[in-house]
Design an enzyme around this catalytic site. Structure first.
Site, PDB file in Angstrom:
ATOM      1  N   LYS A   1     -13.849 -14.732 -39.201  1.00 33.73           N
ATOM      2  CA  LYS A   1     -14.469 -15.381 -38.047  1.00 33.73           C
ATOM      3  C   LYS A   1     -14.152 -16.871 -37.953  1.00 33.73           C
ATOM      4  O   LYS A   1     -14.356 -17.477 -36.906  1.00 33.73           O
ATOM      5  CB  LYS A   1     -15.986 -15.148 -38.073  1.00 33.73           C
ATOM      6  CG  LYS A   1     -16.305 -13.689 -37.814  1.00 33.73           C
ATOM      7  CD  LYS A   1     -17.738 -13.451 -37.435  1.00 33.73           C
ATOM      8  CE  LYS A   1     -17.881 -12.044 -36.877  1.00 33.73           C
ATOM      9  NZ  LYS A   1     -19.048 -11.334 -37.338  1.00 33.73           N
TER      10      LYS A   1
ATOM     11  N   LYS B   1      -9.235   2.408 -32.430  1.00 35.64           N
ATOM     12  CA  LYS B   1     -10.604   2.829 -32.162  1.00 35.64           C
ATOM     13  C   LYS B   1     -11.126   2.134 -30.903  1.00 35.64           C
ATOM     14  O   LYS B   1     -10.648   1.063 -30.531  1.00 35.64           O
ATOM     15  CB  LYS B   1     -11.500   2.533 -33.357  1.00 35.64           C
ATOM     16  CG  LYS B   1     -11.896   1.074 -33.494  1.00 35.64           C
ATOM     17  CD  LYS B   1     -13.053   0.941 -34.471  1.00 35.64           C
ATOM     18  CE  LYS B   1     -13.757  -0.410 -34.326  1.00 35.64           C
ATOM     19  NZ  LYS B   1     -14.587  -0.515 -33.107  1.00 35.64           N
TER      20      LYS B   1
ATOM     21  N   LYS C   1     -15.790  -2.755 -28.282  1.00 37.16           N
ATOM     22  CA  LYS C   1     -16.327  -3.408 -27.088  1.00 37.16           C
ATOM     23  C   LYS C   1     -15.558  -4.669 -26.734  1.00 37.16           C
ATOM     24  O   LYS C   1     -15.525  -5.079 -25.582  1.00 37.16           O
ATOM     25  CB  LYS C   1     -17.827  -3.677 -27.209  1.00 37.16           C
ATOM     26  CG  LYS C   1     -18.274  -4.523 -28.366  1.00 37.16           C
ATOM     27  CD  LYS C   1     -19.779  -4.718 -28.237  1.00 37.16           C
ATOM     28  CE  LYS C   1     -20.534  -4.993 -29.501  1.00 37.16           C
ATOM     29  NZ  LYS C   1     -20.043  -4.638 -30.799  1.00 37.16           N
TER      30      LYS C   1
HETATM   31  P1  ATP Z   1     -16.119  -5.494 -31.730  1.00 37.98           P
HETATM   32  O1  ATP Z   1     -14.942  -5.194 -30.856  1.00 37.98           O
HETATM   33  O2  ATP Z   1     -16.873  -6.726 -31.300  1.00 37.98           O
HETATM   34  O3  ATP Z   1     -15.820  -5.450 -33.202  1.00 37.98           O
HETATM   35  P2  ATP Z   1     -17.211  -2.850 -31.946  1.00 37.98           P
HETATM   36  O4  ATP Z   1     -17.254  -1.956 -30.754  1.00 37.98           O
HETATM   37  O5  ATP Z   1     -16.157  -2.588 -32.964  1.00 37.98           O
HETATM   38  O6  ATP Z   1     -17.189  -4.335 -31.433  1.00 37.98           O
HETATM   39  P3  ATP Z   1     -19.215  -3.482 -33.901  1.00 37.98           P
HETATM   40  O7  ATP Z   1     -20.297  -4.389 -33.443  1.00 37.98           O
HETATM   41  O8  ATP Z   1     -18.085  -4.014 -34.707  1.00 37.98           O
HETATM   42  O9  ATP Z   1     -18.644  -2.746 -32.612  1.00 37.98           O
HETATM   43  O10 ATP Z   1     -19.886  -2.277 -34.690  1.00 37.98           O
HETATM   44  C1  ATP Z   1     -21.159  -1.776 -34.393  1.00 37.98           C
HETATM   45  C2  ATP Z   1     -21.304  -0.424 -35.055  1.00 37.98           C
HETATM   46  O11 ATP Z   1     -20.575   0.560 -34.303  1.00 37.98           O
HETATM   47  C3  ATP Z   1     -20.765  -0.337 -36.476  1.00 37.98           C
HETATM   48  O12 ATP Z   1     -21.654   0.448 -37.240  1.00 37.98           O
HETATM   49  C4  ATP Z   1     -19.439   0.349 -36.322  1.00 37.98           C
HETATM   50  O13 ATP Z   1     -19.096   1.078 -37.491  1.00 37.98           O
HETATM   51  C5  ATP Z   1     -19.695   1.281 -35.154  1.00 37.98           C
HETATM   52  N1  ATP Z   1     -18.490   1.521 -34.360  1.00 37.98           N
HETATM   53  C6  ATP Z   1     -17.740   0.563 -33.763  1.00 37.98           C
HETATM   54  N2  ATP Z   1     -16.742   1.109 -33.055  1.00 37.98           N
HETATM   55  C7  ATP Z   1     -16.858   2.454 -33.230  1.00 37.98           C
HETATM   56  C8  ATP Z   1     -16.108   3.572 -32.751  1.00 37.98           C
HETATM   57  N3  ATP Z   1     -15.044   3.400 -31.978  1.00 37.98           N
HETATM   58  N4  ATP Z   1     -16.494   4.807 -33.104  1.00 37.98           N
HETATM   59  C9  ATP Z   1     -17.565   4.983 -33.897  1.00 37.98           C
HETATM   60  N5  ATP Z   1     -18.314   3.983 -34.387  1.00 37.98           N
HETATM   61  C10 ATP Z   1     -17.973   2.721 -34.052  1.00 37.98           C
HETATM   62 MG    MG Z   2     -15.951  -3.976 -34.741  1.00 39.84          MG
END
Ligand code: ATP
Ligand code: MG
Length: 337
Positions: free
Chosen positions: A115, A204, A207
């Site tokens: 970060k 994957k 967001k």
């Molecule tokens: P960012 O792009 O900001 O990293 P993100 O969508 O990856 O956002 P996180 O905030 O990193 O989301 O993760 C929140 C939770 O969602 C974590 O427990 C992570 O393991 C789960 N998670 C994130 N993306 C996925 C996905 N594509 N499928 C299943 N679980 C997910």
């Molecule tokens: Mg993430």
């Protein structure tokens, strides 16, 4: 009674991936264990202000808790919702633990490195937030803290800080959370699950991905979500089978179909075995996602804000009670009272 503790991030709206991969498994875990564990579900709002918040923090936090209820969480007297900022012991214990944690170990945190990389100015919260996380956990003797892989290192830090303090005072002041391997076993569902990006299924769903068609947000209009499924990237093999390596797009659709309808993946795979028309599969998955979102969004609309505030106020009485008791013992050990 032991405690399972989880923080819900309220900085932004969850994607379908977050919902199926993190939220639903947590809700299942909570429902399954709420008779024999305290289930602490807290809003880490002090963590939220370390980085940008999409929208209004207060609105987001109310909505996030509604999302838990809409996802099927059925609170009983052992389920406690609270805001971190309403339990001052978190900040106070964090300060004490700041005197136990070392610059060296905090500098080794991968999250901090990632970060802060390439930034000319980094707020100190990004450096010290793992210590606040340790306080979040240790105040409640929480042994189980279901977190994603990216937080394992922070959980290990929490264990180390707890054991260091225990050694220093030669007492069992803190209960260290169980080792990450045991956490993973306890959590069983959801760990390996990764919903894929609809446009680039090798990756994957995230967001933070810019392309809107790559991700489904839980707030998307159901029609819009259905269209995103219809335009998902597939392949040219004309074979509906589960093969994440060669056919990640099709496999992802099968996976979504299973999870959204609460079916086993195996059943969905069997249903579609021998089929070749990707359009049919897309139509089915689009309709499943649409129905799920309609139902989910209706449920959210039916929960009044007042219900959430009632839960929070009750939970905060509980949390302050437990946390203040622990803090008092810690302060005594450190000679502060
Ligand atoms: P960012 O792009 O900001 O990293 P993100 O969508 O990856 O956002 P996180 O905030 O990193 O989301 O993760 C929140 C939770 O969602 C974590 O427990 C992570 O393991 C789960 N998670 C994130 N993306 C996925 C996905 N594509 N499928 C299943 N679980 C997910
Ligand atoms: Mg993430």
């Amino acid at each position: 009674m032991k405690t399972i503790l989880t923080g819900i991030r309220v900085n932004s709206e969850p994607t379908l991936g977050n919902y199926l991969g993190a939220l639903l498994p947590m809700v299942r875990l909570a429902n399954e264990h709420k008779n024999d564990y305290h289930i602490n579900i807290f809003v880490p709002d002090l963590h939220s202000i370390i980085s940008d918040v999409d929208g209004d923090l207060q609105k987001n936090l109310v909505r996030s808790l509604k999302i838990y209820l809409a996802a099927g969480l059925e609170p009983n007297e052992n389920v406690h919702f609270y805001r971190q900022s309403r339990v001052p012991a978190h900040s106070e214990l964090m300060w004490i633990l700041n005197t136990v944690a070392t610059m060296g170990e905090l500098s080794r945190m991968t999250q901090y490195k990632e970060k802060s990389e390439g930034k000319t100015s980094v707020n100190a919260g990004i450096f010290t937030y793992p210590v606040l996380m340790a306080a979040d956990i240790l105040l409640y003797d929480a042994e189980y803290v279901p977190v994603g892989e990216d937080q394992f290192q922070h959980l290990e830090l929490t264990r180390n800080l707890a054991m260091r303090v225990n050694n220093r005072f030669n007492t069992e002041l803190f209960v260290p959370p169980v080792k990450t391997e045991e956490q993973v076993k306890f959590m069983t569902v959801g760990n390996a699950l990764r919903i894929r990006d609809l446009q680039n299924p090798e990756k994957k769903m995230s967001k933070s991905t810019k392309s809107e068609n790559s991700k489904i947000m839980m707030s998307d209009a159901p029609e819009v979500a259905a269209k995103k499924i219809m335009s998902a990237t597939t392949d040219s093999l004309a074979k509906i089978q589960y093969d994440m390596f060669n056919q990640p797009g099709i496999s992802n659709l099968l996976q979504i179909e299973a999870l959204v309808n609460d079916l086993s993946l195996q059943d969905v795979i069997s249903t579609w075995a021998g089929e070749t028309r990707y359009g049919d599969l897309k139509q089915k998955v689009a309709s499943s996602v649409k129905t799920m979102l309609e139902d989910f969004q209706n449920k959210i609309a039916q929960i009044p804000d007042a219900t959430i505030y009632e839960y929070l106020e009750m939970g905060e009485v509980y949390a302050n009670g437990v946390a203040n008791k622990k803090l008092a013992i810690v302060k005594q050990a450190f000679g502060l009272c």
